[in-house]
Design a protein around this motif. Structure first.
Motif, PDB file in Angstrom:
ATOM      1  N   ILE A 164      46.908  19.337  33.839  1.00 11.67           N
ATOM      2  CA  ILE A 164      47.081  20.416  32.943  1.00 11.67           C
ATOM      3  C   ILE A 164      47.741  21.710  34.009  1.00 11.67           C
ATOM      4  O   ILE A 164      46.953  21.769  34.912  1.00 11.67           O
ATOM      5  N   VAL A 165      48.893  22.027  33.678  1.00  8.04           N
ATOM      6  CA  VAL A 165      49.383  22.907  34.590  1.00  8.04           C
ATOM      7  C   VAL A 165      49.079  24.614  33.746  1.00  8.04           C
ATOM      8  O   VAL A 165      49.443  24.793  32.863  1.00  8.04           O
ATOM      9  N   GLY A 166      48.478  25.509  34.646  1.00  4.33           N
ATOM     10  CA  GLY A 166      48.110  26.633  34.236  1.00  4.33           C
ATOM     11  C   GLY A 166      49.434  27.407  34.665  1.00  4.33           C
ATOM     12  O   GLY A 166      49.587  27.928  35.701  1.00  4.33           O
ATOM     13  N   CYS A 167      50.226  27.995  33.558  1.00  3.19           N
ATOM     14  CA  CYS A 167      51.443  28.842  34.039  1.00  3.19           C
ATOM     15  C   CYS A 167      51.348  30.287  34.322  1.00  3.19           C
ATOM     16  O   CYS A 167      52.186  30.964  34.472  1.00  3.19           O
ATOM     17  N   ASN A 187      43.494  29.228  29.302  1.00  7.22           N
ATOM     18  CA  ASN A 187      43.025  28.034  28.637  1.00  7.22           C
ATOM     19  C   ASN A 187      43.043  26.620  29.435  1.00  7.22           C
ATOM     20  O   ASN A 187      42.309  25.889  29.217  1.00  7.22           O
ATOM     21  N   ALA A 188      43.957  26.618  30.622  1.00  3.33           N
ATOM     22  CA  ALA A 188      43.908  25.478  31.262  1.00  3.33           C
ATOM     23  C   ALA A 188      42.608  25.288  32.195  1.00  3.33           C
ATOM     24  O   ALA A 188      42.101  24.315  32.144  1.00  3.33           O
ATOM     25  N   ALA A 189      42.247  26.463  32.631  1.00  6.01           N
ATOM     26  CA  ALA A 189      40.796  26.469  33.188  1.00  6.01           C
ATOM     27  C   ALA A 189      39.706  25.982  32.304  1.00  6.01           C
ATOM     28  O   ALA A 189      39.009  25.266  32.712  1.00  6.01           O
ATOM     29  N   SER A 190      39.841  26.333  31.227  1.00  9.60           N
ATOM     30  CA  SER A 190      38.720  26.090  30.197  1.00  9.60           C
ATOM     31  C   SER A 190      38.738  24.748  29.727  1.00  9.60           C
ATOM     32  O   SER A 190      37.821  24.050  29.598  1.00  9.60           O
ATOM     33  N   ALA A 205      46.474  22.174  37.879  1.00 10.18           N
ATOM     34  CA  ALA A 205      47.362  23.075  38.734  1.00 10.18           C
ATOM     35  C   ALA A 205      47.514  24.418  38.351  1.00 10.18           C
ATOM     36  O   ALA A 205      48.141  24.459  37.246  1.00 10.18           O
ATOM     37  N   LEU A 206      46.698  25.356  38.819  1.00 12.21           N
ATOM     38  CA  LEU A 206      46.773  26.625  38.267  1.00 12.21           C
ATOM     39  C   LEU A 206      47.204  27.999  39.050  1.00 12.21           C
ATOM     40  O   LEU A 206      47.036  27.931  40.379  1.00 12.21           O
ATOM     41  N   LEU A 230      51.083  15.229  30.622  1.00 14.14           N
ATOM     42  CA  LEU A 230      51.192  16.762  31.107  1.00 14.14           C
ATOM     43  C   LEU A 230      50.900  17.663  30.311  1.00 14.14           C
ATOM     44  O   LEU A 230      51.480  17.403  28.962  1.00 14.14           O
ATOM     45  N   GLU A 231      50.104  18.716  30.147  1.00 17.06           N
ATOM     46  CA  GLU A 231      49.889  19.579  29.498  1.00 17.06           C
ATOM     47  C   GLU A 231      50.183  20.999  30.114  1.00 17.06           C
ATOM     48  O   GLU A 231      49.518  21.262  31.020  1.00 17.06           O
ATOM     49  N   THR A 232      50.993  21.776  29.533  1.00 16.09           N
ATOM     50  CA  THR A 232      51.048  23.071  30.079  1.00 16.09           C
ATOM     51  C   THR A 232      50.671  24.248  29.165  1.00 16.09           C
ATOM     52  O   THR A 232      51.206  24.176  27.969  1.00 16.09           O
ATOM     53  N   VAL A 233      49.912  25.047  29.726  1.00 17.03           N
ATOM     54  CA  VAL A 233      49.280  26.397  29.020  1.00 17.03           C
ATOM     55  C   VAL A 233      48.834  27.260  29.713  1.00 17.03           C
ATOM     56  O   VAL A 233      49.517  27.407  30.911  1.00 17.03           O
TER      57      VAL A 233
END
Length: 170
Positions: free
Chosen positions: A112-115, A144-147, A162-163, A137-140
């Protein structure tokens, strides 16, 4: 024998009651979620997370609070391991910045990539690199990535995040 006769007499009534149509309502009332998920009300998963399991609790524009400790800057989480991460803006997310996943075992099923504040698509090279490692791979946005990380990690799934800090806008 008397029991059999009694059940044979009740059978036509049972069939008749089953054939009756249920009255249709123009505005059906849905059951409350509290009633539907009463077991969840009794088991509060968020408050019963084991001490050795990472849980994001707060964030601001420059930092994250994980298990009661405030961390400044970007973070990389793999399972229950947490480390500082070098990218400070979205354009710095490259295959080199994610190269640690070439050595991590077991390989997370999802990265999960936190952008930061906004959602951005990663470069095709990064997408291909992550795919070649066997991860999805998910980009948000980082909130929302942390959640999502909290929920999936709590379920016991092997997941990585990766935040970038939430204040990052590009």
């Amino acid at each position: 024998m008397a029991m059999r006769l009694k059940s044979m007499a009740t059978l036509p009534k049972l069939i008749q009651s089953m054939r009756k149509e249920v009255p249709k309502h123009s505005n059906p009332v849905l059951p409350s979620l509290r009633r539907a998920f009463s077991l969840y009300d009794q088991i509060n998963l968020i408050d019963n997370v084991p001490e050795d399991q990472l849980r994001f609790q707060e964030f601001n524009d420059t930092s994250f609070t994980v298990n009661g400790v405030k961390y400044e800057g970007s973070l990389l989480c793999v399972g229950n391991l947490l480390m500082s991460w070098s990218p400070r803006k979205f354009s710095e997310i490259t295959t080199d910045s994610l190269s640690i996943f070439q050595t991590v075992r077991p390989i997370p099923e999802l990265l999960i990539v936190g952008c930061g504040r906004d959602i951005h698509p990663v470069t095709p090279e990064v997408r291909q690199f992550v795919k070649s490692l066997g991860m999805k791979l998910e980009t948000v946005d980082s909130r929302n990535a942390a959640s999502t990380y909290n929920i999936l990690n709590e379920e016991g799934r092997v997941v990585a995040a990766a935040l970038l800090p939430y204040g990052v806008t590009s």
